[in-house]
Design a protein around this motif. Structure first.
Motif, PDB file in Angstrom:
ATOM      1  N   GLN A 138      -8.531 -13.370 -15.846  1.00  0.00           N
ATOM      2  CA  GLN A 138      -7.446 -13.347 -16.825  1.00  0.00           C
ATOM      3  C   GLN A 138      -6.338 -12.384 -16.395  1.00  0.00           C
ATOM      4  N   ALA A 139      -6.728 -11.237 -15.870  1.00  0.00           N
ATOM      5  CA  ALA A 139      -5.747 -10.285 -15.373  1.00  0.00           C
ATOM      6  C   ALA A 139      -4.939 -10.898 -14.236  1.00  0.00           C
ATOM      7  N   ALA A 140      -5.621 -11.635 -13.358  1.00  0.00           N
ATOM      8  CA  ALA A 140      -4.926 -12.283 -12.237  1.00  0.00           C
ATOM      9  C   ALA A 140      -3.922 -13.318 -12.750  1.00  0.00           C
ATOM     10  N   ARG A 141      -4.290 -14.076 -13.770  1.00  0.00           N
ATOM     11  CA  ARG A 141      -3.361 -15.075 -14.325  1.00  0.00           C
ATOM     12  C   ARG A 141      -2.148 -14.403 -14.966  1.00  0.00           C
ATOM     13  N   LEU A 142      -2.363 -13.278 -15.636  1.00  0.00           N
ATOM     14  CA  LEU A 142      -1.244 -12.542 -16.224  1.00  0.00           C
ATOM     15  C   LEU A 142      -0.313 -12.005 -15.139  1.00  0.00           C
ATOM     16  N   GLN A 143      -0.902 -11.530 -14.065  1.00  0.00           N
ATOM     17  CA  GLN A 143      -0.085 -11.009 -12.963  1.00  0.00           C
ATOM     18  C   GLN A 143       0.748 -12.132 -12.349  1.00  0.00           C
ATOM     19  N   GLU A 144       0.156 -13.282 -12.177  1.00  0.00           N
ATOM     20  CA  GLU A 144       0.873 -14.434 -11.614  1.00  0.00           C
ATOM     21  C   GLU A 144       2.023 -14.869 -12.516  1.00  0.00           C
ATOM     22  N   ALA A 145       1.852 -14.679 -13.829  1.00  0.00           N
ATOM     23  CA  ALA A 145       2.903 -15.051 -14.783  1.00  0.00           C
ATOM     24  C   ALA A 145       4.040 -14.038 -14.810  1.00  0.00           C
ATOM     25  N   GLY A 146       3.823 -12.877 -14.185  1.00  0.00           N
ATOM     26  CA  GLY A 146       4.873 -11.868 -14.131  1.00  0.00           C
ATOM     27  C   GLY A 146       4.626 -10.649 -14.989  1.00  0.00           C
ATOM     28  N   LEU A 147       3.379 -10.455 -15.475  1.00  0.00           N
ATOM     29  CA  LEU A 147       3.102  -9.279 -16.301  1.00  0.00           C
ATOM     30  C   LEU A 147       3.282  -8.008 -15.481  1.00  0.00           C
ATOM     31  N   HIS A 148       4.011  -7.065 -16.027  1.00  0.00           N
ATOM     32  CA  HIS A 148       4.269  -5.807 -15.324  1.00  0.00           C
ATOM     33  C   HIS A 148       3.213  -4.755 -15.662  1.00  0.00           C
ATOM     34  N   ALA A 149       2.795  -4.700 -16.935  1.00  0.00           N
ATOM     35  CA  ALA A 149       1.874  -3.642 -17.368  1.00  0.00           C
ATOM     36  C   ALA A 149       0.920  -4.172 -18.425  1.00  0.00           C
ATOM     37  N   TYR A 150      -0.249  -3.540 -18.500  1.00  0.00           N
ATOM     38  CA  TYR A 150      -1.215  -3.874 -19.552  1.00  0.00           C
ATOM     39  C   TYR A 150      -1.663  -2.583 -20.210  1.00  0.00           C
ATOM     40  N   ASN A 151      -1.596  -2.566 -21.540  1.00  0.00           N
ATOM     41  CA  ASN A 151      -2.017  -1.388 -22.306  1.00  0.00           C
ATOM     42  C   ASN A 151      -3.441  -1.569 -22.811  1.00  0.00           C
ATOM     43  N   HIS A 152      -4.258  -0.563 -22.566  1.00  0.00           N
ATOM     44  CA  HIS A 152      -5.625  -0.541 -23.091  1.00  0.00           C
ATOM     45  C   HIS A 152      -6.005   0.924 -23.221  1.00  0.00           C
ATOM     46  N   ASN A 153      -5.839   1.479 -24.403  1.00  0.00           N
ATOM     47  CA  ASN A 153      -6.045   2.910 -24.616  1.00  0.00           C
ATOM     48  C   ASN A 153      -7.526   3.271 -24.639  1.00  0.00           C
ATOM     49  N   ASN A 175     -13.733  -0.753 -17.812  1.00  0.00           N
ATOM     50  CA  ASN A 175     -13.849  -1.972 -17.020  1.00  0.00           C
ATOM     51  C   ASN A 175     -12.569  -2.799 -17.100  1.00  0.00           C
ATOM     52  N   THR A 176     -11.977  -2.866 -18.293  1.00  0.00           N
ATOM     53  CA  THR A 176     -10.711  -3.593 -18.436  1.00  0.00           C
ATOM     54  C   THR A 176      -9.615  -2.923 -17.612  1.00  0.00           C
ATOM     55  N   LEU A 177      -9.551  -1.598 -17.651  1.00  0.00           N
ATOM     56  CA  LEU A 177      -8.562  -0.886 -16.838  1.00  0.00           C
ATOM     57  C   LEU A 177      -8.764  -1.191 -15.353  1.00  0.00           C
ATOM     58  N   ASN A 178     -10.009  -1.274 -14.939  1.00  0.00           N
ATOM     59  CA  ASN A 178     -10.315  -1.586 -13.541  1.00  0.00           C
ATOM     60  C   ASN A 178      -9.862  -3.000 -13.184  1.00  0.00           C
ATOM     61  N   ASN A 179     -10.073  -3.947 -14.094  1.00  0.00           N
ATOM     62  CA  ASN A 179      -9.646  -5.328 -13.851  1.00  0.00           C
ATOM     63  C   ASN A 179      -8.122  -5.427 -13.760  1.00  0.00           C
ATOM     64  N   VAL A 180      -7.436  -4.668 -14.606  1.00  0.00           N
ATOM     65  CA  VAL A 180      -5.973  -4.644 -14.582  1.00  0.00           C
ATOM     66  C   VAL A 180      -5.482  -4.090 -13.243  1.00  0.00           C
ATOM     67  N   ARG A 181      -6.095  -3.005 -12.801  1.00  0.00           N
ATOM     68  CA  ARG A 181      -5.690  -2.370 -11.548  1.00  0.00           C
ATOM     69  C   ARG A 181      -5.943  -3.302 -10.368  1.00  0.00           C
ATOM     70  N   LYS A 182      -7.105  -3.974 -10.361  1.00  0.00           N
ATOM     71  CA  LYS A 182      -7.431  -4.900  -9.280  1.00  0.00           C
ATOM     72  C   LYS A 182      -6.404  -6.013  -9.161  1.00  0.00           C
ATOM     73  N   ALA A 183      -5.848  -6.439 -10.290  1.00  0.00           N
ATOM     74  CA  ALA A 183      -4.882  -7.547 -10.296  1.00  0.00           C
ATOM     75  C   ALA A 183      -3.496  -7.115  -9.851  1.00  0.00           C
ATOM     76  N   GLY A 184      -3.299  -5.809  -9.642  1.00  0.00           N
ATOM     77  CA  GLY A 184      -1.982  -5.337  -9.230  1.00  0.00           C
ATOM     78  C   GLY A 184      -1.012  -5.155 -10.377  1.00  0.00           C
ATOM     79  N   ILE A 185      -1.551  -5.042 -11.592  1.00  0.00           N
ATOM     80  CA  ILE A 185      -0.739  -4.795 -12.783  1.00  0.00           C
ATOM     81  C   ILE A 185      -0.754  -3.300 -13.069  1.00  0.00           C
ATOM     82  N   SER A 186       0.366  -2.748 -13.490  1.00  0.00           N
ATOM     83  CA  SER A 186       0.381  -1.315 -13.781  1.00  0.00           C
ATOM     84  C   SER A 186      -0.405  -1.035 -15.059  1.00  0.00           C
ATOM     85  N   VAL A 187      -1.031   0.131 -15.093  1.00  0.00           N
ATOM     86  CA  VAL A 187      -1.941   0.508 -16.180  1.00  0.00           C
ATOM     87  C   VAL A 187      -1.220   1.390 -17.192  1.00  0.00           C
ATOM     88  N   CYS A 188      -1.375   1.052 -18.456  1.00  0.00           N
ATOM     89  CA  CYS A 188      -0.883   1.865 -19.568  1.00  0.00           C
ATOM     90  C   CYS A 188      -2.100   2.242 -20.397  1.00  0.00           C
TER      91      CYS A 188
END
Length: 327
Positions: A138-153, A175-188
């Motif tokens: 899912q993170a990879a699909r968001l990155q492909e769509a152009g997502l710049h950042a994902y927030n997960h406090n 784990n979600t933060l790790n998935n976001v980072r792996k996809a190349g999306i910036s972490v919030c």
């Protein structure tokens, strides 16, 4: 030097410094790594409101609490893009979309969110989402769509977490933060103070964030906004100096990150917000609501920026997040 090997003892010494000395040190670090006249202006829109199955004790969108929040289905893409355009015209450079889900599911709603991400990205804005837990795919699909950042406090420390949330674990969040980072999306990722936590819990949360393999690009510091009907409805208002202390400590530990003065800002006057900016905050949410809670208006923020000599940070500006990292 940007470090990822802070010890809790080191953080404790920084956090408990005399306040003015702490602010001075944080302001010095801030000048070394950031343009102190720039503040990232973000707008947060609830694209799917209420009815969440989680039991986060602070959240008015949890289905199990009677908070008066009306459940609303996922917004239409065109309506979201209209809102994003208005935010851009008002000076926002990042547009954040929040959906009250426990986790993202691979269905038509997610497909619609991907269309929203593409549309906001085409407006030239940094697009961010916060929608609960994410898988790698899912993170990879968001990155492909152009997502710049994902927030997960992280919300709070691992030790205090179980007193606030029982429907997912601390490791689920990491784990979600790790998935976001792996996809190349910036972490919030940041947290909330005022949840009944101790100073040690605040230090523990900052320790977890500052010892991640790569610091979050954005670290929101939120003050609890107590909402009637939630288990934390009677918690006392967070003292502004506690917010200043958290922001200053976060700035010293994570000098290349954006530190966002987030929820609770509506309760602060301009002088108190100015102290937060001096302590290292360089990001805010603009607009009259943060999902379901009040926030200062665009006009109020524009007046404050003019008074303090601040300007909105341009979108997609590079950050220094690694510099001879230790550890």
């Amino acid at each position: 030097m940007i470090r990822n090997n802070w010890t809790k003892e080191e953080i404790e010494q920084i956090y408990h410094m005399p306040l003015l000395e702490l602010v001075y040190r944080a302001a010095t670090v801030h000048r070394e790594y950031q343009d102190t006249a720039e503040v990232q202006v973000c707008t947060l829109l609830s694209i799917k409101t209420g009815g969440c199955s989680e039991d986060c004790a602070y959240c008015p969108q949890a289905a199990r609490y009677n908070t008066g929040v009306d459940v609303k289905a996922l917004m239409k893409t065109d309506d979201v893009l209209t809102y994003a355009k208005r935010a851009r015209e008002a000076g926002s450079t990042r547009f954040c979309m929040g959906a009250a889900w426990r986790e993202v599911r691979d269905n038509r709603d997610f497909d619609r969110v991907l269309d929203m991400v593409k549309g906001v990205n085409e407006l030239g804005m940094e697009v961010c989402c916060t929608m609960g837990m994410l898988t790698e795919s899912q993170a990879a699909r968001l990155q492909e769509a152009g997502l710049h950042a994902y927030n997960h406090n992280l919300d709070t420390s691992e030790e205090h977490y179980g007193d606030i949330i029982t429907t997912r674990t601390y490791d689920d969040r990491l784990n979600t933060l790790n998935n976001v980072r792996k996809a190349g999306i910036s972490v919030c990722s940041g947290g909330i103070i005022g949840l009944g936590e101790s100073h040690d819990d605040r230090i523990g949360m900052l320790h977890t964030l500052s010892t991640l393999p790569r610091h979050p690009e954005s670290v929101p510091i939120n003050a609890l906004v107590p909402v009637a009907g939630t288990p934390l409805q009677d918690n006392q208002k967070v003292d502004v100096w506690d917010m200043v202390r958290m922001i200053a400590t976060a700035r010293i530990l994570m000098p290349g990150s954006m530190v966002r003065l987030s929820a609770g800002r509506n309760e602060m006057n301009v002088t108190e917000q100015a102290f937060c900016f001096m302590a290292g905050a360089n990001s805010i949410f603009a607009g009259e609501k943060l999902l379901t809670t009040p926030n200062p208006s665009f006009e109020e923020d524009q007046q404050m920026f003019q008074l303090l000599g601040l300007k909105p940070r341009e979108a997609f500006k590079p950050q220094v997040l690694e510099e001879a990292c230790a550890g």
